[in-house]
Design an enzyme around this catalytic site. Sequence first.
Site, PDB file in Angstrom:
ATOM      1  N   LYS A 118      -1.579  -7.553  20.451  1.00 20.91           N
ATOM      2  CA  LYS A 118      -1.764  -6.491  19.465  1.00 20.91           C
ATOM      3  C   LYS A 118      -0.409  -5.872  19.083  1.00 20.91           C
ATOM      4  CE  LYS A 118      -3.006  -2.423  20.805  1.00 20.91           C
ATOM      5  NZ  LYS A 118      -3.580  -1.173  21.319  1.00 20.91           N
ATOM      6  N   LYS A 130      -3.495  -0.638  31.238  1.00 19.89           N
ATOM      7  CA  LYS A 130      -2.411   0.337  31.388  1.00 19.89           C
ATOM      8  C   LYS A 130      -2.039   0.548  32.841  1.00 19.89           C
ATOM      9  CE  LYS A 130      -2.386   3.285  27.298  1.00 19.89           C
ATOM     10  NZ  LYS A 130      -2.487   4.655  26.818  1.00 19.89           N
ATOM     11  N   LYS A 187       3.048   0.328  19.637  1.00 22.39           N
ATOM     12  CA  LYS A 187       4.269   1.129  19.714  1.00 22.39           C
ATOM     13  C   LYS A 187       4.934   0.978  21.073  1.00 22.39           C
ATOM     14  CE  LYS A 187       0.995   4.885  19.659  1.00 22.39           C
ATOM     15  NZ  LYS A 187       0.433   5.828  18.750  1.00 22.39           N
TER      16      LYS A 187
HETATM   17  P1  TYM Z   1      -3.952   4.987  19.500  1.00 17.13           P
HETATM   18  O1  TYM Z   1      -3.069   6.164  19.390  1.00 17.13           O
HETATM   19  O2  TYM Z   1      -3.584   3.904  20.444  1.00 17.13           O
HETATM   20  O3  TYM Z   1      -4.155   4.335  18.092  1.00 17.13           O
HETATM   21  C1  TYM Z   1      -4.604   5.114  16.987  1.00 17.13           C
HETATM   22  C2  TYM Z   1      -5.490   4.287  16.077  1.00 17.13           C
HETATM   23  O4  TYM Z   1      -4.780   3.149  15.610  1.00 17.13           O
HETATM   24  C3  TYM Z   1      -5.542   1.982  15.882  1.00 17.13           C
HETATM   25  N1  TYM Z   1      -4.599   0.880  16.181  1.00 17.13           N
HETATM   26  C4  TYM Z   1      -4.662  -0.315  15.596  1.00 17.13           C
HETATM   27  N2  TYM Z   1      -5.491  -0.803  14.654  1.00 17.13           N
HETATM   28  C5  TYM Z   1      -5.281  -2.074  14.267  1.00 17.13           C
HETATM   29  N3  TYM Z   1      -4.287  -2.861  14.764  1.00 17.13           N
HETATM   30  C6  TYM Z   1      -3.435  -2.409  15.706  1.00 17.13           C
HETATM   31  N4  TYM Z   1      -2.456  -3.173  16.180  1.00 17.13           N
HETATM   32  C7  TYM Z   1      -3.604  -1.067  16.169  1.00 17.13           C
HETATM   33  N5  TYM Z   1      -2.940  -0.299  17.064  1.00 17.13           N
HETATM   34  C8  TYM Z   1      -3.581   0.893  17.063  1.00 17.13           C
HETATM   35  C9  TYM Z   1      -6.376   2.325  17.102  1.00 17.13           C
HETATM   36  O5  TYM Z   1      -7.504   1.493  17.228  1.00 17.13           O
HETATM   37  C10 TYM Z   1      -6.749   3.756  16.801  1.00 17.13           C
HETATM   38  O6  TYM Z   1      -7.850   3.830  15.917  1.00 17.13           O
HETATM   39  N6  TYM Z   1      -7.744   6.621  22.318  1.00 17.13           N
HETATM   40  C11 TYM Z   1      -7.209   6.611  20.971  1.00 17.13           C
HETATM   41  C12 TYM Z   1      -6.964   7.989  20.409  1.00 17.13           C
HETATM   42  C13 TYM Z   1      -8.145   8.909  20.443  1.00 17.13           C
HETATM   43  C14 TYM Z   1      -9.284   8.841  19.602  1.00 17.13           C
HETATM   44  C15 TYM Z   1     -10.099   9.951  19.982  1.00 17.13           C
HETATM   45  C16 TYM Z   1      -9.698   7.966  18.601  1.00 17.13           C
HETATM   46  C17 TYM Z   1      -8.292   9.989  21.255  1.00 17.13           C
HETATM   47  N7  TYM Z   1      -9.479  10.617  20.973  1.00 17.13           N
HETATM   48  C18 TYM Z   1     -11.322  10.173  19.366  1.00 17.13           C
HETATM   49  C19 TYM Z   1     -10.921   8.211  17.979  1.00 17.13           C
HETATM   50  C20 TYM Z   1     -11.716   9.297  18.363  1.00 17.13           C
HETATM   51  C21 TYM Z   1      -5.876   5.875  20.997  1.00 17.13           C
HETATM   52  O7  TYM Z   1      -5.228   5.765  22.008  1.00 17.13           O
HETATM   53  O8  TYM Z   1      -5.454   5.452  19.803  1.00 17.13           O
END
Ligand code: TYM
Length: 340
Positions: free
Chosen positions: A202, A119, A205
């Site tokens: 991947k 990032k 969004k």
């Molecule tokens: P974020 O918002 O990027 O994504 C949310 C969840 O979606 C999953 N994900 C995917 N899984 C499979 N294929 C993909 N292309 C894909 N894109 C996204 C992510 O692995 C995630 O599970 N840091 C985290 C948010 C967070 C969090 C937490 C998660 C904050 N605190 C505590 C678990 C526990 C994030 O940015 O996810």
Amino acid sequence: MSDTSFTPRVFSGIQPSGGLTLGNYLGAIKRFVDMQNAGDFETVYCMVDLHAITVWQDPAALRHNTRELAAGFIASGISPDKSILINQSQVPEHAQLAWIFNCVARMGWMQRMTQFKDKAGKNTQNVSLGLFGYPALMAADILIYHATHVPVGDDQKQHLELTRDIAIKFNHDFGVDFFPVIEPVIEGAATRVMSLRDGSKKMSKSDPSDASRINMTDDADTIAKKIRKAKTDPDALPSEAKGLEERPEARNLVNIYAALADISVDQVLADHGGAQFGSFKPALAELAVDKLSPISKEMSRLMADQAEIDRILAQGAQQARALTAPILKKTYEIVGMVGA
Ligand code: TYM
């Protein structure tokens, strides 16, 4: 690792930093629903708005995206009667514990985070301090509930390892057995849904190409068109998973099919092995529309009544604080804060 027994509790979160993608749905939300319904765990699911603002968010868009994400959770099957559904900033103990963890985690640990490196790019001096400390807040999200299991997609694995390291270091530094050493739950055919335009990237969004992803708000025609145009190769589908090893785009579409249909990759290939993409893509499009359209319709219906969404989030925050306030108090006591 720990002698203390913790209540089996699931926590996971998603950033309201844009619309939901099929990657979020298959890699995260659909599995959140399964864990909620299995009944083996208490489940807490979260819109992580404090994480979202580690990069610039337009305030009106953030409010909209947070409510839309809440609608997405509920429309997908997260029930406010069975799970605690919250917006992170409405439960202040997350940020309070994050500060303690900022003082436990080491600079070197954060510098190794590949998501930070991706990032920040070459711009490490100009990104927010929040982006650097992001994983300490994530550890706090989880550990403020003494959660034991965390379902996520594959890209969050390193952050969960860091969560374990923070719990271990805190327990060691203070000579306690207070925070659980969590189990990441990274399972199923869709832990890494790839871009429809490039099988090495991947689905995200933040990809500038809208054709690279399926958004949960896409209508049936758009979903079908994006799948029809998805990059593939000229060969027919193999009849065994081994035949997908060097074919990232084909593997991605098969994985998506398996996850949407709740069947194994082997089963998809038993049914479709030998088929050309000319026939597999329409079958996948039909399945995707069948599964996703009811969710996007329900999301729009829920978004028409924002007061109801806000009421659900206020209720979730109240339930959450009954869990988080005593854990924060005990943490303050352990650390040596007067008045805790
Ligand atoms: P974020 O918002 O990027 O994504 C949310 C969840 O979606 C999953 N994900 C995917 N899984 C499979 N294929 C993909 N292309 C894909 N894109 C996204 C992510 O692995 C995630 O599970 N840091 C985290 C948010 C967070 C969090 C937490 C998660 C904050 N605190 C505590 C678990 C526990 C994030 O940015 O996810």
